[in-house]
Design a protein around this motif. Sequence first.
Motif, PDB file in Angstrom:
ATOM      1  N   SER A  74      -1.742 -47.049 123.413  1.00 13.10           N
ATOM      2  CA  SER A  74      -2.159 -48.309 123.062  1.00 13.10           C
ATOM      3  C   SER A  74      -1.089 -49.366 122.787  1.00 13.10           C
ATOM      4  O   SER A  74      -1.043 -50.469 122.993  1.00 13.10           O
ATOM      5  N   ARG A  75       0.282 -48.812 122.151  1.00 12.21           N
ATOM      6  CA  ARG A  75       1.358 -49.686 122.027  1.00 12.21           C
ATOM      7  C   ARG A  75       1.825 -50.101 123.258  1.00 12.21           C
ATOM      8  O   ARG A  75       2.221 -51.471 123.229  1.00 12.21           O
ATOM      9  N   LYS A  76       1.822 -49.208 124.336  1.00  5.44           N
ATOM     10  CA  LYS A  76       2.393 -49.725 125.716  1.00  5.44           C
ATOM     11  C   LYS A  76       1.459 -50.729 126.255  1.00  5.44           C
ATOM     12  O   LYS A  76       1.905 -51.787 126.950  1.00  5.44           O
ATOM     13  N   LEU A  77       0.083 -50.530 125.992  1.00  8.05           N
ATOM     14  CA  LEU A  77      -0.786 -51.439 126.762  1.00  8.05           C
ATOM     15  C   LEU A  77      -0.619 -52.862 126.043  1.00  8.05           C
ATOM     16  O   LEU A  77      -0.865 -53.963 126.556  1.00  8.05           O
ATOM     17  N   ALA A  78      -0.450 -52.794 124.634  1.00  9.46           N
ATOM     18  CA  ALA A  78      -0.435 -54.023 123.970  1.00  9.46           C
ATOM     19  C   ALA A  78       0.614 -54.893 124.374  1.00  9.46           C
ATOM     20  O   ALA A  78       0.866 -56.179 124.036  1.00  9.46           O
ATOM     21  N   SER A  79       1.708 -54.396 124.931  1.00  9.10           N
ATOM     22  CA  SER A  79       2.960 -54.831 125.233  1.00  9.10           C
ATOM     23  C   SER A  79       2.775 -55.662 126.747  1.00  9.10           C
ATOM     24  O   SER A  79       3.855 -56.362 127.063  1.00  9.10           O
ATOM     25  N   TYR A  80       1.899 -55.180 127.183  1.00  8.02           N
ATOM     26  CA  TYR A  80       1.801 -55.848 128.690  1.00  8.02           C
ATOM     27  C   TYR A  80       1.026 -57.074 128.759  1.00  8.02           C
ATOM     28  O   TYR A  80       0.533 -57.567 127.695  1.00  8.02           O
ATOM     29  N   ASN A  81       0.964 -57.704 129.929  1.00 15.84           N
ATOM     30  CA  ASN A  81       0.677 -59.143 130.013  1.00 15.84           C
ATOM     31  C   ASN A  81      -0.717 -59.127 129.888  1.00 15.84           C
ATOM     32  O   ASN A  81      -1.518 -58.513 130.512  1.00 15.84           O
ATOM     33  N   PRO A  82      -1.191 -59.970 128.872  1.00 20.81           N
ATOM     34  CA  PRO A  82      -2.782 -59.998 128.504  1.00 20.81           C
ATOM     35  C   PRO A  82      -3.552 -60.445 129.678  1.00 20.81           C
ATOM     36  O   PRO A  82      -4.734 -59.874 130.008  1.00 20.81           O
ATOM     37  N   GLY A  83      -2.968 -61.455 130.475  1.00 24.98           N
ATOM     38  CA  GLY A  83      -3.666 -61.771 131.632  1.00 24.98           C
ATOM     39  C   GLY A  83      -3.862 -60.761 132.844  1.00 24.98           C
ATOM     40  O   GLY A  83      -4.799 -60.626 133.648  1.00 24.98           O
ATOM     41  N   ALA A  84      -2.753 -59.975 132.913  1.00 25.53           N
ATOM     42  CA  ALA A  84      -2.823 -58.773 133.665  1.00 25.53           C
ATOM     43  C   ALA A  84      -3.822 -57.815 133.477  1.00 25.53           C
ATOM     44  O   ALA A  84      -4.636 -57.106 134.296  1.00 25.53           O
ATOM     45  N   LEU A  85      -3.908 -57.614 132.137  1.00 23.40           N
ATOM     46  CA  LEU A  85      -5.066 -56.729 131.575  1.00 23.40           C
ATOM     47  C   LEU A  85      -6.430 -57.175 131.741  1.00 23.40           C
ATOM     48  O   LEU A  85      -7.246 -56.454 132.034  1.00 23.40           O
ATOM     49  N   ALA A  86      -6.471 -58.260 131.592  1.00 22.39           N
ATOM     50  CA  ALA A  86      -7.907 -58.867 131.977  1.00 22.39           C
ATOM     51  C   ALA A  86      -8.308 -58.948 133.163  1.00 22.39           C
ATOM     52  O   ALA A  86      -9.464 -58.494 133.393  1.00 22.39           O
ATOM     53  N   GLY A  87      -7.332 -59.013 134.079  1.00 23.62           N
ATOM     54  CA  GLY A  87      -7.651 -58.865 135.354  1.00 23.62           C
ATOM     55  C   GLY A  87      -7.967 -57.536 135.897  1.00 23.62           C
ATOM     56  O   GLY A  87      -8.890 -57.475 136.744  1.00 23.62           O
ATOM     57  N   LEU A  88      -7.361 -56.535 135.173  1.00 25.50           N
ATOM     58  CA  LEU A  88      -7.603 -55.203 135.703  1.00 25.50           C
ATOM     59  C   LEU A  88      -8.913 -54.672 134.926  1.00 25.50           C
ATOM     60  O   LEU A  88      -9.755 -54.093 135.625  1.00 25.50           O
ATOM     61  N   LYS A  89      -9.365 -55.279 133.830  1.00 23.50           N
ATOM     62  CA  LYS A  89     -10.709 -54.987 133.395  1.00 23.50           C
ATOM     63  C   LYS A  89     -11.823 -55.457 134.241  1.00 23.50           C
ATOM     64  O   LYS A  89     -12.634 -54.609 134.498  1.00 23.50           O
TER      65      LYS A  89
END
Length: 256
Positions: A201-216
Amino acid sequence: MNTNDNGTVSFNVTDEGIATISFFHPSQNSLPSYLLKQLAYAVEQAGRNASVRVIVLQSGGERTFCAGASFDELFEIKDKNTGASFFSGFANVINACRTCGKIIIARVQGKAVGGGVGLAAAADYCLATESASIKLSELAIGIGPFVISPVVIRKVGLAAFSQLTIRASDFQTAHWALEKGLFNEVYDDIPSLNEAVLSLSRKLASYNPGALAGLKQILWEGTENWDQLLAERAAISGELVLSEFTQQALNGFLKK
């Protein structure tokens, strides 16, 4: 109808943007209607919260992640509308997970039954312990896992879903769930699980929020019709729960 006030849903966010949603019910973390509503709301709120980077979904205690629907409440259903409304609670949680826009990590510390398997499948990534065996028991009580079937099939495929459904009295091991794709990682014990969940969760929280939203969005492609689909499935289950077969089966379970 037993709607124990000890059942709770909690929600908190760390400075790193890790939102933890925890649910608990003294009856093996089963989910009556009021907890399903709170759980869906918590996921929706986390999805809208700009400070949230990633969501961890977990339950209280050490033995059972989630025992699924509240049998006490199922036994009290006496009409189709009430039945459809109850099963829509699970549909709403699944759809909240699908549409919230944030990556969800499920922490599965123990057994998952019925709707509990659906919750694990509704997460984007699932970490579990060796004790986290799974079972879809719905067929044994005459209702079938209709509401959760789309999200479970999406993760494990039709063949594995068929095995889970038809072997309604049998638990499958955590390693079976890992092999089939429901679980992504399995750990020896809860401390190891907790460490892994925190690290990821810490690793994911450090990633680009836009990239995470696109992945979702990519992870849930092809599910755009699920609001309607799951509502239709809830109506099927809501009708079946009224059958004499199911009422007798529920009565038998409650007397055990």
